[in-house]
Design a protein around this motif. Structure first.
Motif, PDB file in Angstrom:
ATOM      1  N   GLN A  93      33.185 -29.436   6.358  1.00 17.73           N
ATOM      2  CA  GLN A  93      34.253 -30.419   6.534  1.00 17.73           C
ATOM      3  C   GLN A  93      35.329 -29.951   7.496  1.00 17.73           C
ATOM      4  OE1 GLN A  93      35.403 -32.148   2.791  1.00 17.73           O
ATOM      5  NE2 GLN A  93      33.288 -32.350   2.138  1.00 17.73           N
ATOM      6  N   VAL A 316      22.714 -39.187   3.176  1.00 20.50           N
ATOM      7  CA  VAL A 316      22.388 -38.022   2.340  1.00 20.50           C
ATOM      8  C   VAL A 316      23.054 -36.775   2.898  1.00 20.50           C
ATOM      9  CG1 VAL A 316      20.126 -38.494   1.380  1.00 20.50           C
ATOM     10  CG2 VAL A 316      20.280 -37.647   3.719  1.00 20.50           C
ATOM     11  N   GLU A 317      23.053 -35.717   2.101  1.00 16.45           N
ATOM     12  CA  GLU A 317      23.420 -34.429   2.665  1.00 16.45           C
ATOM     13  C   GLU A 317      22.176 -33.885   3.364  1.00 16.45           C
ATOM     14  OE1 GLU A 317      25.484 -31.669   0.142  1.00 16.45           O
ATOM     15  OE2 GLU A 317      25.050 -29.984   1.482  1.00 16.45           O
ATOM     16  N   ASN A 319      20.350 -31.027   4.635  1.00  8.53           N
ATOM     17  CA  ASN A 319      20.475 -29.588   4.373  1.00  8.53           C
ATOM     18  C   ASN A 319      19.945 -28.775   5.546  1.00  8.53           C
ATOM     19  OD1 ASN A 319      21.571 -29.895   1.763  1.00  8.53           O
ATOM     20  ND2 ASN A 319      19.518 -30.448   1.034  1.00  8.53           N
TER      21      ASN A 319
END
Ligand SMILES: *Cc1c(COP(=O)(O)O)cnc(C)c1O
Length: 467
Positions: A93, A316-317, A319
């Protein structure tokens, strides 16, 4: 230990190189015997080696130094960025100004709705990202079974496990357990060697339809994406017949599979337009970029993704990421490189001024007895060496032997031209002048003469019939 400098004796540099440095794509013991050529400086289109030779670099490094060597602006931007913020990540972030600006600029330059950028450090990494991204995209859309990817024999997408699997180079597949499952290769649109009696147009259509056959064979609901270079680079600068890409676009549209255009070479002015997708008039969902993005001054690559793909992935995250994704120094340098390409009119000049002259001069090499064809789009071109011009014949000897001999002559004549099997390739900096093009062609001609003489002496001008 003593630290060597560019003024150290060549033999000392070569010995230390041979003792500790493992070179990519190199037969190490062969190189150790011969000694590497040590490049010490570069300016414009010219390299200098440790012996003081000035070498014309008709490959722009490895297809990447689009603005030419020695641009002080890029050095200045790098130094400033290292002082202001040498590193910060974009994982948790946080963001920073160079990544923000570069992503926005790429969104502006890229065609259509390719408006979102995931950063990597190389073309290989960006294609690894693409592999995971397209599978994640379909899984999120509720079609997790759509995970098969179609690529091409003799395509090049990098040499990591993922990107090397996407590529279709048998020498790469043979080492390290590749290709990984779920990747399928179809034949390339290489009319000169594989077209037989078909016209280029018929052949282009036939090769494009192999994509449709493969989709139907695998099952239309199983295929996630098709990946290809608009023009194959490392495979030998293979320009597809005019019928090829329109048919590919029709097929990917019909079956709704994602199109990944690997623009690592074709991007940033190489083909005359900003992107090869514009030259070939295709509408990819994802573009891979690297090389010319920073003109090679910093390692950086990226996946440029459509609104539609981002909308799904964004749910979605994901990854996935590299410590140096969006590295501030690399982004700042790339942004400045894009400014030079644009504001100095380098891309426009390459298309309107350099490419037409280079084409005329490069195609004149077909008058040489060793040259079967010349093919060139923008500033990427290749010639086919042949023992028999009329029949587009290959050499009866080992593939690549004639190309290697010719490349050695180029090297000796202070011209960097690469060979892929028995094709000789150029991809010069976009800033090459007409006078430098004349030098390039003169040195290429001389090297071809010398290679021809060697091939004759060694009894290698022997043809096998093609196809
Ligand atoms: C060079 C290249 C790559 C790989 O890029 P790296 O930066 O060497 O990892 C991928 N695709 C194409 C078309 C390339 O030419």
């Amino acid at each position: 230990m003593t630290i060597l400098t560019i003024n150290s004796p060549t033999a000392e540099l070569q010995a230390l190189d041979a003792a500790h440095h493992i070179h990519p794509f190199t037969h190490a013991s062969g190189l150790k015997e011969k000694g590497a050529r040590i490049i010490t400086r570069a300016e414009g289109c010219w390299l200098q080696d440790s012996e003081g030779n000035r070498i014309l670099d008709a490959m722009a490094g490895l297809w990447c130094v689009n603005v030419g060597y020695g641009r002080d602006e890029l050095a200045g931007v790098a130094a400033r960025q290292m002082r202001d913020l040498p590193f910060y990540n974009t994982f948790f972030q946080t963001s920073h100004v160079p990544a923000i600006n570069l992503a926005a600029r790429l969104a502006e330059l890229a065609p259509g709705d390719l408006n979102h950028v995931f950063f990597a450090n190389s073309g290989s990494e960006a294609n690894d990202t693409n592999l995971r991204m397209v599978r994640t995209y379909w899984a999120e859309k509720g079609e997790p079974q759509r995970d098969q990817i179609i690529a091409r024999w003799n395509g090049y997408h990098g040499s990591s496990v993922g990107s090397g699997s996407l590529g279709g180079m048998k020498g790469i597949h043979a080492q390290g357990g590749m290709p990984i499952p779920g990747i399928h290769h179809i034949d390339q649109p290489y009319w000169y060697l594989e077209g037989g009696d078909m016209t280029p147009e018929e052949f282009g259509l036939a090769r494009a339809r192999l994509l449709e056959e493969k989709i139907l064979e695998l099952g239309q609901d199983k295929v996630a994406a098709f990946i290809a270079e608009p023009i194959q680079g490392a495979g030998g600068v293979i320009v597809p017949p005019s019928t090829y890409w329109p048919e590919i676009q029709r097929i990917v549209d019909k079956y709704g599979i994602l199109l990944i255009a690997d623009e690592v070479i074709c991007g940033f002015g190489r083909t005359g337009e900003w992107f090869g997708s514009q030259t070939m008039d295709i509408r990819p969902d994802i573009m891979t970029v690297a090389k010319g993005l920073s003109s090679g001054y910093q390692p950086i690559g990226a996946s440029i993704v459509s609104d539609a793909v981002e909308a799904v992935i964004g749910g979605v995250e994901f990854n996935h990421g590299y410590t140096y994704s969006g590295h501030p120094v690399a982004c700042a340098v790339a942004l400045e490189n894009l400014r030079l390409l644009d504001e100095e009119g380098i891309v426009a000049r390459a298309r309107d001024h350099v490419a037409p002259y280079l084409k005329e001069r490069f195609e004149s090499l077909t008058d040489h007895p060793l040259v079967g064809e010349a093919t060139i789009v923008g500033l990427m071109g290749s010639i086919a060496l042949t023992p028999d011009k009329a029949s587009r014949a290959q050499f009866a000897g080992e593939a690549g032997q004639a190309g290697y001999i010719c490349r050695e002559r180029c090297f000796a004549n202070n011209l960097i031209m690469r060979h892929v099997n028995d094709r000789m390739i150029i991809s010069p900096p976009l800033v090459i002048s007409h006078e430098e093009i004349d030098t390039l062609i003169a040195r290429a001609w001389k090297s071809l003469d010398e290679a021809h003489a060697t091939l004759q002496e060694q009894g290698l001008m022997v043809a096998v019939p093609t196809v």
